[in-house]
Design a protein around this motif. Structure first.
Motif, PDB file in Angstrom:
ATOM      1  N   LEU A  91       6.833  10.415  -4.328  1.00  0.00           N
ATOM      2  CA  LEU A  91       5.716  10.913  -5.131  1.00  0.00           C
ATOM      3  C   LEU A  91       4.683   9.817  -5.323  1.00  0.00           C
ATOM      4  CD1 LEU A  91       4.972  13.510  -6.611  1.00  0.00           C
ATOM      5  CD2 LEU A  91       5.895  12.488  -8.690  1.00  0.00           C
ATOM      6  N   GLY A  92       5.163   8.622  -5.691  1.00  0.00           N
ATOM      7  CA  GLY A  92       4.242   7.506  -5.904  1.00  0.00           C
ATOM      8  C   GLY A  92       3.476   7.171  -4.645  1.00  0.00           C
ATOM      9  N   ALA A  93       4.210   7.114  -3.504  1.00  0.00           N
ATOM     10  CA  ALA A  93       3.571   6.764  -2.240  1.00  0.00           C
ATOM     11  C   ALA A  93       2.516   7.804  -1.883  1.00  0.00           C
ATOM     12  CB  ALA A  93       4.616   6.682  -1.139  1.00  0.00           C
ATOM     13  N   ALA A  94       2.848   9.092  -2.128  1.00  0.00           N
ATOM     14  CA  ALA A  94       1.898  10.156  -1.800  1.00  0.00           C
ATOM     15  C   ALA A  94       0.630  10.009  -2.640  1.00  0.00           C
ATOM     16  CB  ALA A  94       2.539  11.518  -2.046  1.00  0.00           C
ATOM     17  N   ILE A  95       0.803   9.701  -3.943  1.00  0.00           N
ATOM     18  CA  ILE A  95      -0.374   9.584  -4.820  1.00  0.00           C
ATOM     19  C   ILE A  95      -1.248   8.415  -4.370  1.00  0.00           C
ATOM     20  CG2 ILE A  95      -1.097   8.971  -7.160  1.00  0.00           C
ATOM     21  CD1 ILE A  95       1.290  10.594  -8.157  1.00  0.00           C
ATOM     22  N   ILE A  96      -0.619   7.282  -4.073  1.00  0.00           N
ATOM     23  CA  ILE A  96      -1.401   6.110  -3.653  1.00  0.00           C
ATOM     24  C   ILE A  96      -2.125   6.410  -2.345  1.00  0.00           C
ATOM     25  CG2 ILE A  96      -1.239   3.717  -2.877  1.00  0.00           C
ATOM     26  CD1 ILE A  96       1.102   3.400  -4.807  1.00  0.00           C
ATOM     27  N   GLY A  97      -1.413   7.046  -1.417  1.00  0.00           N
ATOM     28  CA  GLY A  97      -2.032   7.380  -0.132  1.00  0.00           C
ATOM     29  C   GLY A  97      -3.219   8.290  -0.318  1.00  0.00           C
ATOM     30  N   PHE A  98      -3.056   9.294  -1.184  1.00  0.00           N
ATOM     31  CA  PHE A  98      -4.138  10.241  -1.422  1.00  0.00           C
ATOM     32  C   PHE A  98      -5.337   9.536  -2.047  1.00  0.00           C
ATOM     33  CE2 PHE A  98      -6.309  13.588  -3.802  1.00  0.00           C
ATOM     34  CZ  PHE A  98      -6.499  14.486  -2.786  1.00  0.00           C
ATOM     35  N   ILE A 103     -10.852   7.305  -1.674  1.00  0.00           N
ATOM     36  CA  ILE A 103     -11.795   6.175  -1.715  1.00  0.00           C
ATOM     37  C   ILE A 103     -12.500   6.042  -0.381  1.00  0.00           C
ATOM     38  CG2 ILE A 103     -11.933   3.662  -1.884  1.00  0.00           C
ATOM     39  CD1 ILE A 103      -9.555   3.849  -3.849  1.00  0.00           C
ATOM     40  N   LEU A 104     -11.747   6.177   0.707  1.00  0.00           N
ATOM     41  CA  LEU A 104     -12.316   6.031   2.048  1.00  0.00           C
ATOM     42  C   LEU A 104     -13.405   7.077   2.269  1.00  0.00           C
ATOM     43  CD1 LEU A 104     -12.066   4.679   4.884  1.00  0.00           C
ATOM     44  CD2 LEU A 104     -10.616   6.605   5.493  1.00  0.00           C
ATOM     45  N   VAL A 105     -13.090   8.337   1.918  1.00  0.00           N
ATOM     46  CA  VAL A 105     -14.053   9.419   2.142  1.00  0.00           C
ATOM     47  C   VAL A 105     -15.304   9.178   1.307  1.00  0.00           C
ATOM     48  CG1 VAL A 105     -14.462  11.870   1.770  1.00  0.00           C
ATOM     49  CG2 VAL A 105     -12.340  11.119   2.821  1.00  0.00           C
ATOM     50  N   CYS A 106     -15.093   8.780   0.025  1.00  0.00           N
ATOM     51  CA  CYS A 106     -16.246   8.561  -0.854  1.00  0.00           C
ATOM     52  C   CYS A 106     -17.131   7.461  -0.309  1.00  0.00           C
ATOM     53  CB  CYS A 106     -15.780   8.193  -2.257  1.00  0.00           C
ATOM     54  SG  CYS A 106     -15.162   9.627  -3.140  1.00  0.00           S
ATOM     55  N   SER A 107     -16.510   6.346   0.111  1.00  0.00           N
ATOM     56  CA  SER A 107     -17.325   5.215   0.548  1.00  0.00           C
ATOM     57  C   SER A 107     -17.967   5.497   1.894  1.00  0.00           C
ATOM     58  CB  SER A 107     -16.476   3.944   0.615  1.00  0.00           C
ATOM     59  OG  SER A 107     -15.476   4.131   1.571  1.00  0.00           O
ATOM     60  N   ASN A 113     -23.402   2.314   0.854  1.00  0.00           N
ATOM     61  CA  ASN A 113     -22.907   1.804   2.127  1.00  0.00           C
ATOM     62  C   ASN A 113     -22.340   2.900   3.031  1.00  0.00           C
ATOM     63  OD1 ASN A 113     -23.513  -0.821   1.408  1.00  0.00           O
ATOM     64  ND2 ASN A 113     -21.570  -1.030   0.291  1.00  0.00           N
ATOM     65  N   HIS A 114     -22.881   4.120   2.895  1.00  0.00           N
ATOM     66  CA  HIS A 114     -22.278   5.195   3.701  1.00  0.00           C
ATOM     67  C   HIS A 114     -22.625   5.029   5.178  1.00  0.00           C
ATOM     68  CE1 HIS A 114     -25.888   7.611   4.545  1.00  0.00           C
ATOM     69  NE2 HIS A 114     -26.324   7.117   3.405  1.00  0.00           N
ATOM     70  N   LEU A 115     -21.893   5.775   6.015  1.00  0.00           N
ATOM     71  CA  LEU A 115     -22.059   5.657   7.461  1.00  0.00           C
ATOM     72  C   LEU A 115     -23.439   6.144   7.859  1.00  0.00           C
ATOM     73  CD1 LEU A 115     -18.648   7.086   8.662  1.00  0.00           C
ATOM     74  CD2 LEU A 115     -19.379   4.719   8.765  1.00  0.00           C
ATOM     75  N   PRO A 116     -24.010   5.614   8.935  1.00  0.00           N
ATOM     76  CA  PRO A 116     -25.316   6.102   9.388  1.00  0.00           C
ATOM     77  C   PRO A 116     -25.228   7.551   9.861  1.00  0.00           C
ATOM     78  CG  PRO A 116     -24.356   4.610  10.996  1.00  0.00           C
ATOM     79  CD  PRO A 116     -23.498   4.528   9.774  1.00  0.00           C
TER      80      PRO A 116
END
Lengths: 180, 367
Positions: A91-98, A103-107, A113-116
């Motif tokens: 459960l913990g690993a799943a939450i951290i992964g999610f 964060i990746l999608v947001c950034s 600094n979003h992608l061009p």
């Protein structure tokens, strides 16, 4: 027309990929994966990359997944039900992964600094040696010419990697035989 | 005009599917008739449709040839009681026959079956989709057919179908390799530098105008033929069914129309295999080795080229049936050792040999 087809096939790919991940039954998962591969091939066809589409079907859907299905059916994995977040560690690993994915999608898509924005890149010409150059098209001949002229090094390195994997498989399976 | 451009391909596809399904049902009849001749029997000769069957001489002749038999067979499959055994996995049990038939029907999209001359005087193929990677399309899509067998065996949830499915999928994966390697030399010769064709079947047929590839590449033709027999699960290799040790193989638990679909799929694969062999090695619609294309440029010539192609395909179908009722079945280990220890090294050797010849030819003609 093409737009509608794109949305249909993209939806098929995404939905079947999602079902593959969440499906508790291994055979269902494998079947969803096959559908997803075939859908990807259809997307390649929409991009007029017929050669790539056929290879996708031939290699992944036709060969790799048959072996997957084979192993799943032989081992009969169904009996051992996958554990559903029973473990606190899982459960913990799943939450951290999610959270990391979020964060990746947001950034990547929002903020400063979003992608061009994607744009059409100019097509890279094939080299022309001895006056027999083949222009870059979607034909299989053009693919072959690029592989053996411009992309010779990556092609050879990939071949070497595949050879190493093959030898590794042979070594592993031989060892197993000696023990038994 | 726009609607016409959308509707015409659909009409062509529907026509081709109906012709193809008709061919399937009549190759079942051919199988029964040829097997009866080989075994000294008469074969189906009683079925008669009212009115047509009662025309004085013609009716009796057609009845004796069993022309009406496929209709009776099809109706029998349709009207039988549909029994689903209690122990099967229902969803995949229904899905399997469809998956078995669909790839066989899909592959015919890229099959050129004749030629016409367009107003500009250029020879064009009669084909639903003349794509550049035709042969890869056929290999790729027909390799999906194995899922029908695997799923049928697994979802039947019983021992014999499962064994049959495992045997036949191992066999199909093994012979796919030899098959792919056997046709590589064909394409290395047919799409030589300077030719505009890549991996399309039309290009291969056009390259055989003077000399058929079966004369030029007999070893490739032999390996390919054996591999096609194995891929279609026909008799010397029918590990999937082998009724003496596996009852009926992967379709033991299937009845009525679902069994009919498997049955049709087998013949669809046979017809596709025959047509592919004709395209690759028997010169397609080219008349004879040396006499390329005696057909005229008008519609009549187009029809003749299609008929000549079809007669070659019929000969190959007859050859398939002939072999089935002549040769006994291989043992399973013999099938595997033939595939991996004989055909695969032969195919690789053939490929290397042809590569060397082409390299030498290039070297000496360039200077």
């Amino acid at each position: 027309m093409l737009d509608i087809l794109f949305y249909v096939f993209a939806a098929i790919v995404l939905v079947s990929a999602l079902l593959m991940v969440v499906s508790p039954n291994a055979v269902n998962g494998a079947m969803c994966m096959i559908v997803s591969f075939v859908g990807t091939a259809a997307l390649f066809v929409l991009l007029e990359a017929y050669f790539l589409a056929i290879l996708q079907v031939l290699v992944y859907a036709g060969a790799v997944m048959v072996l997957f299905l084979f192993i799943i059916m032989l081992l009969d994995v169904d009996k051992s039900e996958g554990s559903y977040f029973k473990d606190k560690l899982t459960l913990g690993a799943a939450i951290i992964g999610f959270a990391l994915v979020a964060i990746l999608v947001c950034s990547a898509f929002a903020g400063a600094n979003h992608l061009p924005e994607p744009g059409l890149m100019p097509v890279l010409e094939n080299p022309t040696g001895e006056g027999v150059g083949i222009p870059f098209t979607t034909s299989s001949k053009s693919f072959g010419y690029s592989l053996f002229s411009k992309y010779m090094l990556p092609f050879q390195v990939t071949g070497f990697l595949l050879l190493a994997a093959m030898i590794g498989v042979i070594v592993v399976s031989k060892k197993h035989e000696e023990n038994s | 005009m726009d609607i016409l451009a959308m509707l015409l391909p659909i009409a062509f596809s529907l026509t081709m599917i109906s012709v193809f399904m008709g061919l399937c049902s009549y190759s079942v009849l051919a199988e029964r008739k040829v097997s009866s001749w080989i075994q000294g029997r008469v074969g189906p000769n009683r079925t008669r449709i009212p009115l047509v069957g009662h025309i004085p001489i013609l009716g009796n002749l057609l009845t004796g040839l069993g022309i009406f038999q496929p209709a009776a067979d099809g109706l029998k499959f349709l009207f039988k009681e549909e029994i689903i055994p209690g122990h099967v996995k229902v969803g995949y049990y229904y899905l399997a026959p469809i998956i078995a038939l669909a790839p066989a029907l899909t592959t015919m999209v890229v099959l050129p079956f004749g030629r016409y001359v367009d107003p500009a005087g250029v020879v064009q193929p009669l084909v639903l989709a003349n794509i550049d990677v035709g042969i890869l399309f056929i290999l790729g899509v027909s390799s999906l057919g194995v899922y029908g067998i695997v799923l049928a065996g697994w979802s039947s949830n019983s021992k014999y179908p499962f064994l049959g499915a495992i045997r036949s999928s191992a066999q199909m994966i093994s012979y796919e390799l030899a098959m792919g390697l056997a046709i590589l030399p064909v394409f290395m010769w047919s799409s030589a530098p300077g030719s505009e064709y890549g991996l399309s079947l039309f290009g291969v047929v056009q390259s055989q105008q003077s000399l058929w590839l079966i004369i030029w590449q007999p070893l490739s033709a032999l390996i390919f033929l054996v591999a096609v027999f194995a891929e279609t699960n026909r008799l010397p290799f029918d590990m999937a069914e082998s009724e003496t040790d596996l009852v009926g193989g992967f379709h033991t638990e299937y009845g009525c129309f679902k069994f009919g679909l498997f049955f049709v799929a087998e013949y669809a694969h046979v017809i596709m295999g025959s047509a592919l062999f004709v395209c690759l090695f028997l010169g397609g619609w080219n008349f004879l080795p040396g006499i390329a294309d005696p057909w005229s440029d008008n519609v009549f010539g187009t029809v003749l080229s299609v008929l000549w192609f079809m007669s070659k395909v019929f000969f190959m179908i007859f050859f398939f049936i002939w072999v089935r009722w002549t040769l006994p079945r291989f043992r399973y280990d013999q099938v595997m050792s033939l595939g991996w220890k004989i055909l695969l090294p032969l195919a690789i050797g053939n490929l290397v040999f042809n590569t060397l010849i082409i390299a030498a030819y290039d070297h000496f003609t360039r200077n």
